[in-house]
Design an enzyme around this catalytic site. Sequence first.
Site, PDB file in Angstrom:
ATOM      1  N   GLY A  15      37.204  47.485   4.135  1.00  0.00           N
ATOM      2  CA  GLY A  15      38.103  46.730   3.104  1.00  0.00           C
ATOM      3  C   GLY A  15      37.590  46.558   1.613  1.00  0.00           C
ATOM      4  N   GLU A  43      41.959  57.192   3.584  1.00  0.00           N
ATOM      5  CA  GLU A  43      41.023  57.935   4.090  1.00  0.00           C
ATOM      6  C   GLU A  43      40.630  57.576   5.407  1.00  0.00           C
ATOM      7  N   LEU A  46      41.997  51.929   9.832  1.00  0.00           N
ATOM      8  CA  LEU A  46      41.235  51.081  11.001  1.00  0.00           C
ATOM      9  C   LEU A  46      41.801  50.896  12.230  1.00  0.00           C
ATOM     10  N   GLY A 111      36.441  35.826   9.376  1.00  0.00           N
ATOM     11  CA  GLY A 111      37.605  35.107  10.147  1.00  0.00           C
ATOM     12  C   GLY A 111      38.413  34.602   9.138  1.00  0.00           C
ATOM     13  N   SER A 112      38.685  33.136   9.405  1.00  0.00           N
ATOM     14  CA  SER A 112      39.451  32.330   8.511  1.00  0.00           C
ATOM     15  C   SER A 112      39.457  31.085   9.216  1.00  0.00           C
ATOM     16  N   SER A 113      39.716  30.006   8.068  1.00  0.00           N
ATOM     17  CA  SER A 113      39.569  28.436   8.678  1.00  0.00           C
ATOM     18  C   SER A 113      41.002  28.233   9.335  1.00  0.00           C
ATOM     19  N   CYS A 114      41.948  29.234   9.355  1.00  0.00           N
ATOM     20  CA  CYS A 114      42.913  28.846  10.132  1.00  0.00           C
ATOM     21  C   CYS A 114      42.828  29.085  11.769  1.00  0.00           C
ATOM     22  N   TYR A 141      47.874  35.493  13.593  1.00  0.00           N
ATOM     23  CA  TYR A 141      46.641  35.763  12.752  1.00  0.00           C
ATOM     24  C   TYR A 141      45.549  34.899  13.290  1.00  0.00           C
ATOM     25  N   LYS A 145      41.785  36.478  14.851  1.00  0.00           N
ATOM     26  CA  LYS A 145      40.539  35.750  14.207  1.00  0.00           C
ATOM     27  C   LYS A 145      39.632  35.158  15.237  1.00  0.00           C
ATOM     28  N   LEU A 171      40.719  31.571  -0.231  1.00  0.00           N
ATOM     29  CA  LEU A 171      40.053  32.306  -1.022  1.00  0.00           C
ATOM     30  C   LEU A 171      40.690  32.499  -2.473  1.00  0.00           C
ATOM     31  N   HIS A 184      49.231  33.978  -1.425  1.00  0.00           N
ATOM     32  CA  HIS A 184      48.831  32.707  -1.109  1.00  0.00           C
ATOM     33  C   HIS A 184      48.963  31.960  -2.479  1.00  0.00           C
TER      34      HIS A 184
HETATM   35  N1  LIG Z   1      42.459  35.926   0.907  1.00  0.00           N
HETATM   36  C1  LIG Z   1      41.993  34.600   1.496  1.00  0.00           C
HETATM   37  O1  LIG Z   1      42.630  33.385   1.029  1.00  0.00           O
HETATM   38  C2  LIG Z   1      41.252  34.721   2.914  1.00  0.00           C
HETATM   39  C3  LIG Z   1      41.014  35.679   3.455  1.00  0.00           C
HETATM   40  N2  LIG Z   1      40.199  35.658   4.586  1.00  0.00           N
HETATM   41  C4  LIG Z   1      39.602  36.879   5.262  1.00  0.00           C
HETATM   42  O2  LIG Z   1      38.865  37.775   4.359  1.00  0.00           O
HETATM   43  C5  LIG Z   1      38.923  39.168   4.655  1.00  0.00           C
HETATM   44  C6  LIG Z   1      39.400  39.888   3.284  1.00  0.00           C
HETATM   45  O3  LIG Z   1      40.494  39.346   2.874  1.00  0.00           O
HETATM   46  P1  LIG Z   1      41.139  39.650   1.245  1.00  0.00           P
HETATM   47  O4  LIG Z   1      39.968  40.482   0.695  1.00  0.00           O
HETATM   48  O5  LIG Z   1      41.741  38.608   0.831  1.00  0.00           O
HETATM   49  O6  LIG Z   1      42.183  40.583   1.579  1.00  0.00           O
HETATM   50  P2  LIG Z   1      43.008  41.912   0.947  1.00  0.00           P
HETATM   51  O7  LIG Z   1      44.316  41.900   1.482  1.00  0.00           O
HETATM   52  O8  LIG Z   1      42.730  41.677  -0.343  1.00  0.00           O
HETATM   53  O9  LIG Z   1      42.061  43.093   1.503  1.00  0.00           O
HETATM   54  C7  LIG Z   1      42.144  43.495   2.848  1.00  0.00           C
HETATM   55  C8  LIG Z   1      41.774  45.053   2.643  1.00  0.00           C
HETATM   56  O10 LIG Z   1      41.756  45.563   3.930  1.00  0.00           O
HETATM   57  C9  LIG Z   1      42.463  46.999   3.987  1.00  0.00           C
HETATM   58  N3  LIG Z   1      43.044  47.199   5.296  1.00  0.00           N
HETATM   59  C10 LIG Z   1      44.078  46.522   5.720  1.00  0.00           C
HETATM   60  N4  LIG Z   1      44.394  47.279   7.002  1.00  0.00           N
HETATM   61  C11 LIG Z   1      43.732  48.366   6.553  1.00  0.00           C
HETATM   62  C12 LIG Z   1      43.523  49.227   7.884  1.00  0.00           C
HETATM   63  N5  LIG Z   1      44.410  49.467   8.952  1.00  0.00           N
HETATM   64  N6  LIG Z   1      42.944  50.363   7.373  1.00  0.00           N
HETATM   65  C13 LIG Z   1      41.984  50.366   6.473  1.00  0.00           C
HETATM   66  N7  LIG Z   1      42.074  49.260   5.479  1.00  0.00           N
HETATM   67  C14 LIG Z   1      42.811  48.353   5.912  1.00  0.00           C
HETATM   68  C15 LIG Z   1      43.322  46.588   2.931  1.00  0.00           C
HETATM   69  O11 LIG Z   1      43.764  47.883   2.439  1.00  0.00           O
HETATM   70  P3  LIG Z   1      45.455  48.307   2.065  1.00  0.00           P
HETATM   71  O12 LIG Z   1      45.717  47.114   1.084  1.00  0.00           O
HETATM   72  O13 LIG Z   1      45.315  49.519   1.448  1.00  0.00           O
HETATM   73  O14 LIG Z   1      46.075  47.898   3.080  1.00  0.00           O
HETATM   74  C16 LIG Z   1      42.731  45.870   1.909  1.00  0.00           C
HETATM   75  O15 LIG Z   1      41.957  46.931   0.799  1.00  0.00           O
HETATM   76  C17 LIG Z   1      40.097  39.216   5.709  1.00  0.00           C
HETATM   77  O16 LIG Z   1      39.410  39.421   6.781  1.00  0.00           O
HETATM   78  C18 LIG Z   1      40.700  37.891   5.478  1.00  0.00           C
HETATM   79  O17 LIG Z   1      41.367  37.675   6.934  1.00  0.00           O
HETATM   80  C19 LIG Z   1      39.855  34.582   5.387  1.00  0.00           C
HETATM   81  C20 LIG Z   1      40.255  33.463   4.819  1.00  0.00           C
HETATM   82  C21 LIG Z   1      41.092  33.376   3.422  1.00  0.00           C
HETATM   83  C1  LIG Z   2      44.204  31.277   3.779  1.00  0.00           C
HETATM   84  C2  LIG Z   2      45.333  31.011   4.905  1.00  0.00           C
HETATM   85  O1  LIG Z   2      46.556  31.242   4.120  1.00  0.00           O
HETATM   86  C3  LIG Z   2      47.899  30.796   4.931  1.00  0.00           C
HETATM   87  O2  LIG Z   2      47.742  29.583   5.164  1.00  0.00           O
HETATM   88  P1  LIG Z   2      48.064  28.424   3.886  1.00  0.00           P
HETATM   89  O3  LIG Z   2      46.852  27.831   3.677  1.00  0.00           O
HETATM   90  O4  LIG Z   2      49.245  27.474   4.339  1.00  0.00           O
HETATM   91  O5  LIG Z   2      48.620  29.373   2.736  1.00  0.00           O
HETATM   92  P2  LIG Z   2      49.183  29.503   1.336  1.00  0.00           P
HETATM   93  O6  LIG Z   2      48.306  29.599   0.390  1.00  0.00           O
HETATM   94  O7  LIG Z   2      50.284  30.493   1.471  1.00  0.00           O
HETATM   95  O8  LIG Z   2      50.013  27.997   1.332  1.00  0.00           O
HETATM   96  C4  LIG Z   2      49.335  26.794   1.132  1.00  0.00           C
HETATM   97  C5  LIG Z   2      50.391  25.892   0.590  1.00  0.00           C
HETATM   98  O9  LIG Z   2      50.759  25.799  -0.683  1.00  0.00           O
HETATM   99  C6  LIG Z   2      52.151  25.877  -0.457  1.00  0.00           C
HETATM  100  N1  LIG Z   2      52.939  26.622  -1.631  1.00  0.00           N
HETATM  101  C7  LIG Z   2      53.236  26.081  -2.871  1.00  0.00           C
HETATM  102  N2  LIG Z   2      54.098  27.125  -3.716  1.00  0.00           N
HETATM  103  C8  LIG Z   2      53.582  28.022  -2.696  1.00  0.00           C
HETATM  104  C9  LIG Z   2      53.812  29.563  -3.200  1.00  0.00           C
HETATM  105  O10 LIG Z   2      54.575  29.963  -4.337  1.00  0.00           O
HETATM  106  N3  LIG Z   2      53.210  30.643  -2.386  1.00  0.00           N
HETATM  107  C10 LIG Z   2      52.499  30.281  -1.506  1.00  0.00           C
HETATM  108  N4  LIG Z   2      52.032  31.235  -0.721  1.00  0.00           N
HETATM  109  N5  LIG Z   2      52.500  28.867  -0.744  1.00  0.00           N
HETATM  110  C11 LIG Z   2      52.910  27.920  -1.611  1.00  0.00           C
HETATM  111  C12 LIG Z   2      52.690  26.408   0.833  1.00  0.00           C
HETATM  112  O11 LIG Z   2      53.846  25.831   1.097  1.00  0.00           O
HETATM  113  C13 LIG Z   2      51.389  25.446   1.559  1.00  0.00           C
HETATM  114  O12 LIG Z   2      51.719  24.245   1.845  1.00  0.00           O
HETATM  115  C14 LIG Z   2      47.690  31.424   6.373  1.00  0.00           C
HETATM  116  O13 LIG Z   2      48.963  31.667   6.713  1.00  0.00           O
HETATM  117  C15 LIG Z   2      46.462  31.945   6.923  1.00  0.00           C
HETATM  118  O14 LIG Z   2      46.499  33.155   6.860  1.00  0.00           O
HETATM  119  C16 LIG Z   2      45.210  31.667   6.017  1.00  0.00           C
HETATM  120  O15 LIG Z   2      43.951  31.766   6.536  1.00  0.00           O
END
Ligand SMILES: NC(=O)C1=CN([C@@H]2O[C@H](COP(=O)(O)OP(=O)(O)OC[C@H]3O[C@@H](n4cnc5c(N)ncnc54)[C@H](OP(=O)(O)O)[C@@H]3O)[C@@H](O)[C@H]2O)C=CC1
Ligand SMILES: C[C@H]1O[C@H](OP(=O)(O)OP(=O)(O)OC[C@H]2O[C@@H](n3cnc4c(=O)[nH]c(N)nc43)[C@H](O)[C@@H]2O)[C@@H](O)[C@@H](O)C1=O
Length: 326
Positions: A15, A43, A46, A111-114, A141, A145, A171, A184
């Site tokens: 990723g 390429e 996964l 993983g994730s805090s969810c 999801y 995780k 993040l 997000h």
């Molecule tokens: N962002 C957040 O707020 C949070 C993220 N996480 C976790 O952190 C990790 C990274 O997240 P983040 O960087 O934000 O996510 P991104 O969506 O930015 O990155 C995920 C990457 O995984 C690749 N990918 C997805 N499916 C496949 C597949 N089938 N084969 C190959 N590559 C694949 C995507 O490529 P492509 O886009 O080309 O599909 C992308 O490059 C994840 O495990 C996520 O669950 C946890 C908590 C919060």
């Molecule tokens: C990282 C985490 O991300 C997801 O959980 P979440 O924390 O609920 O994520 P969120 O960032 O999308 O929202 C946070 C809060 O914000 C509010 N909100 C306001 N305005 C917008 C808005 O414009 N967009 C979004 N997305 N949310 C909004 C929204 O209604 C909510 O109350 C998971 O599904 C789960 O996958 C996970 O692990």
Amino acid sequence: MLNAQDLSPSIYIAGHRGMVGAALVRALERAGYTQLITRTHAELDLTDQTAVETFFADQRPTQVYLAAAKVGGIHANDTYPAEFLYQNLLIEANIIQAAWRHGVERLLFLGSSCIYPRLAPQPMPETALLTGPLEPTNEAYAIAKIAGIKLCESYNRQYGTDFRSVMPTNLYGPGDNFDLANSHVLPALIRKFHQAKLDAAPSVTVWGSGTPRREFLHVDDMAAACLHVMDLDPDTWRTQVDPRCSHLNVGTGVDVTIAELAHMVAEVVGFQGQLVFDPSKPDGTPRKLLDVTRLRDLGWTAAIDLTDGIRQTYHWFLEHQGQIRL
Ligand SMILES: NC(=O)C1=CN([C@@H]2O[C@H](COP(=O)(O)OP(=O)(O)OC[C@H]3O[C@@H](n4cnc5c(N)ncnc54)[C@H](OP(=O)(O)O)[C@@H]3O)[C@@H](O)[C@H]2O)C=CC1
Ligand SMILES: C[C@H]1O[C@H](OP(=O)(O)OP(=O)(O)OC[C@H]2O[C@@H](n3cnc4c(=O)[nH]c(N)nc43)[C@H](O)[C@@H]2O)[C@@H](O)[C@@H](O)C1=O
């Protein structure tokens, strides 16, 4: 005679084009690691077990950072639960199984805090896992995780592998997804306020009630935490981490309401209109603050202040508008 390359672990970052994967590559390069292995989604898919198996057999990485996943905000999770569960289960299962079969020395699963119950005690300790019902908007999801954590622990128990797990809070940062529907909250608000400023719009709509509380960690802090956890020596890991509850929370230990976050983003972007809350959109879990004591005791704490992080991310957004994920 050995050269420096022979001593450096060969590290596969799954990723690497995502927000976290790209930050991991930056951090690993900064730390002097020279043998980084990457593949784009095109390429190497996964979810394809045979392709993953062949890749590990050919490349034989010694370390793996598992940062590939199907990722999205509250709307995406709630709308596409089948993809979030199916794809994430396959990605984790394929990589973890191949890592065991091909003798990977150390793996880090993100993983994730969810994973914690919707109404878990706050801040949420690692031991809150599997103690109550999950938040419905991201149950699929979260279950994937939780399966990833349990896969790592199961391979460790049965085969003596060294597979570790970290649970990031929400993040944000450079490389984030700025899509208005599927992203997000933080990147969505940056984009909404920026557009509203350009249009001189009188107001911006913020989903939900504004009352949910969230904890936000900059992705460069997340990458630093990942390297810290991966670099803990196996004795420290074995003696200080419970093998049946081995995941480590990664966060700042501080949260804000969505309304407070929206005001912070508006100020950084320079939007001076009104915020309108839309209660027809889901709030999700009311609060999601991680207890970060375990990781702090293992020597790591977050460094990037939220306002500084938002400012830096907005600058990144402005500089990369032609190339970002919208
Ligand atoms: N962002 C957040 O707020 C949070 C993220 N996480 C976790 O952190 C990790 C990274 O997240 P983040 O960087 O934000 O996510 P991104 O969506 O930015 O990155 C995920 C990457 O995984 C690749 N990918 C997805 N499916 C496949 C597949 N089938 N084969 C190959 N590559 C694949 C995507 O490529 P492509 O886009 O080309 O599909 C992308 O490059 C994840 O495990 C996520 O669950 C946890 C908590 C919060
Ligand atoms: C990282 C985490 O991300 C997801 O959980 P979440 O924390 O609920 O994520 P969120 O960032 O999308 O929202 C946070 C809060 O914000 C509010 N909100 C306001 N305005 C917008 C808005 O414009 N967009 C979004 N997305 N949310 C909004 C929204 O209604 C909510 O109350 C998971 O599904 C789960 O996958 C996970 O692990």
